[in-house]
Design an enzyme around this catalytic site. Structure first.
Site, mmCIF file in Angstrom:
data_model
loop_
_atom_site.group_PDB
_atom_site.id
_atom_site.type_symbol
_atom_site.label_atom_id
_atom_site.label_comp_id
_atom_site.label_asym_id
_atom_site.label_seq_id
_atom_site.Cartn_x
_atom_site.Cartn_y
_atom_site.Cartn_z
ATOM 1 N NE ARG A 1 -4.204 -1.597 0.268
ATOM 2 C CZ ARG A 1 -4.285 -2.864 -0.123
ATOM 3 N NH1 ARG A 1 -3.266 -3.446 -0.728
ATOM 4 N NH2 ARG A 1 -5.396 -3.550 0.055
ATOM 5 C CB SER B 1 -8.626 -1.692 4.337
ATOM 6 O OG SER B 1 -8.991 -2.926 3.780
ATOM 7 C CD GLU C 1 -5.055 1.794 2.524
ATOM 8 O OE1 GLU C 1 -4.211 2.164 1.705
ATOM 9 O OE2 GLU C 1 -6.261 1.735 2.259
HETATM 10 N N1 EPU Z 1 -10.921 -10.990 9.731
HETATM 11 C C1 EPU Z 1 -11.658 -11.120 10.864
HETATM 12 N N2 EPU Z 1 -12.686 -10.254 11.086
HETATM 13 C C2 EPU Z 1 -13.015 -9.286 10.214
HETATM 14 C C3 EPU Z 1 -12.251 -9.151 9.028
HETATM 15 C C4 EPU Z 1 -11.203 -10.018 8.814
HETATM 16 O O1 EPU Z 1 -11.415 -11.992 11.704
HETATM 17 O O2 EPU Z 1 -13.972 -8.558 10.487
HETATM 18 C C5 EPU Z 1 -9.819 -11.936 9.492
HETATM 19 C C6 EPU Z 1 -10.295 -13.223 8.833
HETATM 20 O O3 EPU Z 1 -9.657 -14.277 9.477
HETATM 21 C C7 EPU Z 1 -9.797 -13.150 7.436
HETATM 22 C C8 EPU Z 1 -8.574 -12.272 7.561
HETATM 23 O O4 EPU Z 1 -8.871 -11.374 8.633
HETATM 24 O O5 EPU Z 1 -9.456 -14.409 6.950
HETATM 25 C C9 EPU Z 1 -8.269 -11.472 6.304
HETATM 26 O O6 EPU Z 1 -9.463 -10.803 5.904
HETATM 27 P P1 EPU Z 1 -9.721 -10.417 4.375
HETATM 28 O O7 EPU Z 1 -9.442 -11.578 3.484
HETATM 29 O O8 EPU Z 1 -11.072 -9.802 4.306
HETATM 30 O O9 EPU Z 1 -8.596 -9.374 4.075
HETATM 31 P P2 EPU Z 1 -7.981 -8.136 4.898
HETATM 32 O O10 EPU Z 1 -6.598 -8.485 5.298
HETATM 33 O O11 EPU Z 1 -8.911 -7.709 5.980
HETATM 34 C C10 EPU Z 1 -6.907 -7.044 2.811
HETATM 35 C C11 EPU Z 1 -6.912 -5.726 2.104
HETATM 36 C C12 EPU Z 1 -8.186 -5.534 1.325
HETATM 37 C C13 EPU Z 1 -8.320 -6.668 0.315
HETATM 38 C C14 EPU Z 1 -8.304 -8.000 1.064
HETATM 39 C C15 EPU Z 1 -8.301 -9.182 0.128
HETATM 40 C C16 EPU Z 1 -5.528 -4.282 3.478
HETATM 41 C C17 EPU Z 1 -5.473 -3.113 4.398
HETATM 42 N N3 EPU Z 1 -6.740 -4.650 3.071
HETATM 43 O O12 EPU Z 1 -7.963 -7.013 3.774
HETATM 44 O O13 EPU Z 1 -8.091 -4.308 0.612
HETATM 45 O O14 EPU Z 1 -9.515 -6.559 -0.428
HETATM 46 O O15 EPU Z 1 -7.098 -8.089 1.863
HETATM 47 O O16 EPU Z 1 -7.038 -9.298 -0.441
HETATM 48 O O17 EPU Z 1 -4.490 -4.832 3.142
HETATM 49 C C18 EPU Z 1 -8.528 -1.973 0.754
HETATM 50 O O18 EPU Z 1 -7.319 -1.785 0.721
HETATM 51 O O19 EPU Z 1 -9.337 -1.018 0.846
HETATM 52 C C19 EPU Z 1 -9.055 -3.330 0.761
HETATM 53 C C20 EPU Z 1 -10.349 -3.605 0.888
#
Ligand code: EPU
Length: 347
Positions: free
Chosen positions: A173, A247, A342
């Site tokens: 990012r 995010s 972010e």
């Molecule tokens: N999780 C929870 N609770 C929640 C959300 C997530 O426990 O409410 C845990 C779950 O275990 C899940 C893990 O976190 O398996 C990862 O969640 P997710 O796959 O939704 O991805 P993220 O790490 O929360 C990142 C990016 C997103 C992107 C997704 C998919 C960042 C800051 N965010 O989110 O990007 O869509 O991965 O690759 O790196 C954005 O930048 O605006 C964005 C949405």
């Protein structure tokens, strides 16, 4: 395929412009002067007429912004359009897009051609020009992996320059445009290198579950795009329906020692090993700290994805800052982990 804009172009200019519809968190703010140049020529003309002492802001569709107050000076929202194949060889195509192109239109068009590389980045809100600024990423892919070059204009000299992908100093990012060269260049276009023979990346959890058992020959970019869209729509609020900026915090990276210590205290901690430590799922930390689906005034953390801060209506930037601070404080107190915001703060 849309046509490139004519070389001379035009500029829409509005004084005292309402920015509410130009930021997906729908925070109320105004721009002293908003200009929307359609070409490089038009952009250089705007820059030439600008008083160099006045503040300058560049926004795309405002999908990664927290606008704290009215913007003084000049705000630019580039309307440079056009996407086209510019080159090919036996294995790859090179595709160029203007900064003002809606990102998902570019993904959709390339996937329709059968070209592979952007399908995991489906449905990310924003413009093509904003994509390199924060090195957009999702489902195991980052823009940096497909980016050939970025075209920029120097805000002082209006000189056009190109940076190859490896010169953009991309990291999670982040890029030179967001960090050390912030405010120096305006991104006017991007060029991407895509595969003619699909080699889709389906290593990320939800994609592995759907495609992991198939051979590469049986996985099409169109099918991956369709699945990514379904997964995103099931978790992430559509900003057109529920205002948000994606995010709200980065996934924090802690040392291996800190990660190990947290794992002892929290057996179900969601953590991914990295070269430089352990990346934690901020959404998990926020959920465990009790904020998932919780509101503070007109804002809250989303009920399906705790990492997304949403505006339930009529929020001000003060409401957003108050919630972000409360979440940060609780995550810090519970886990000893500091969350970094972010979206970009303006002004
Ligand atoms: N999780 C929870 N609770 C929640 C959300 C997530 O426990 O409410 C845990 C779950 O275990 C899940 C893990 O976190 O398996 C990862 O969640 P997710 O796959 O939704 O991805 P993220 O790490 O929360 C990142 C990016 C997103 C992107 C997704 C998919 C960042 C800051 N965010 O989110 O990007 O869509 O991965 O690759 O790196 C954005 O930048 O605006 C964005 C949405």
């Amino acid at each position: 395929m849309s046509q490139a804009a004519p070389p001379t172009g035009s500029v829409d200019q509005i004084c005292d412009a309402d920015l509410t519809s130009l930021n997906t968190l729908r925070l109320p703010a105004r721009a002293h002067r908003l200009a929307r140049p359609t070409t490089l020529d038009a952009l250089s003309q705007v820059l030439a007429e600008r008083n160099p002492a006045e503040p300058l802001f560049v926004i795309g569709e405002g999908s990664n912004l927290v606008i704290r107050s009215d913007l003084p000076g000049l705000t630019l929202s580039l309307a440079i359009d056009g996407m086209a194949q510019v080159k090919e060889d036996d294995t790859h195509v090179w595709v160029a897009a203007g900064a003002g192109v809606h990102w998902d239109d570019l993904v959709d068009w390339t996937v329709e051609q059968g070209w592979q590389g952007l399908e995991n980045l489906s449905l990310i809100p924003g413009t093509a020009g904003a994509a390199p600024f924060q090195n957009i990423g999702a489902y195991g892919v980052e823009l940096s992996q497909v980016l050939e070059q970025v075209t920029v204009m120097d805000v002082v000299t209006a000189q056009v320059d190109h940076f190859a992908g490896h010169e953009c100093e991309f990291s999670y990012r982040d890029s030179r445009f967001k960090s050390r060269d912030r405010g120096r260049y305006i991104i006017t276009g991007i060029e991407l290198r895509l595969n003619k023979t699909p080699q889709c990346n389906v290593s990320y959890g939800p994609l592995k579950a759907r495609f992991g058992h198939l051979s590469q020959a049986d996985i099409s970019p169109a099918a991956v795009r369709e699945h990514v869209i379904a997964v995103r729509q099931s978790k992430l609020p559509d900003p057109a329906v529920l205002a948000n900026a994606g995010s709200f915090f980065k996934n924090p990276v802690v040392t291996k020692e800190q990660g190990d210590a947290l794992k002892v205290r929290f057996a179900d901690l969601v953590a991914y090993a990295q070269a430089d430590g352990v990346k934690l799922a901020a959404g998990w930390l926020i959920e465990q700290a009790g904020w998932k689906g919780k509101r503070l005034g007109p804002v809250g953390m989303h009920s399906e994805q705790a990492l997304v801060l949403v505006n339930h209506g009529a929020a001000t930037s003060a409401d957003v800052v108050a919630l972000a601070e409360a979440v940060r404080a609780d995550v810090q107190a519970t886990f000893g982990v500091s969350l970094e915001q972010e979206p970009v703060l303006l002004p």
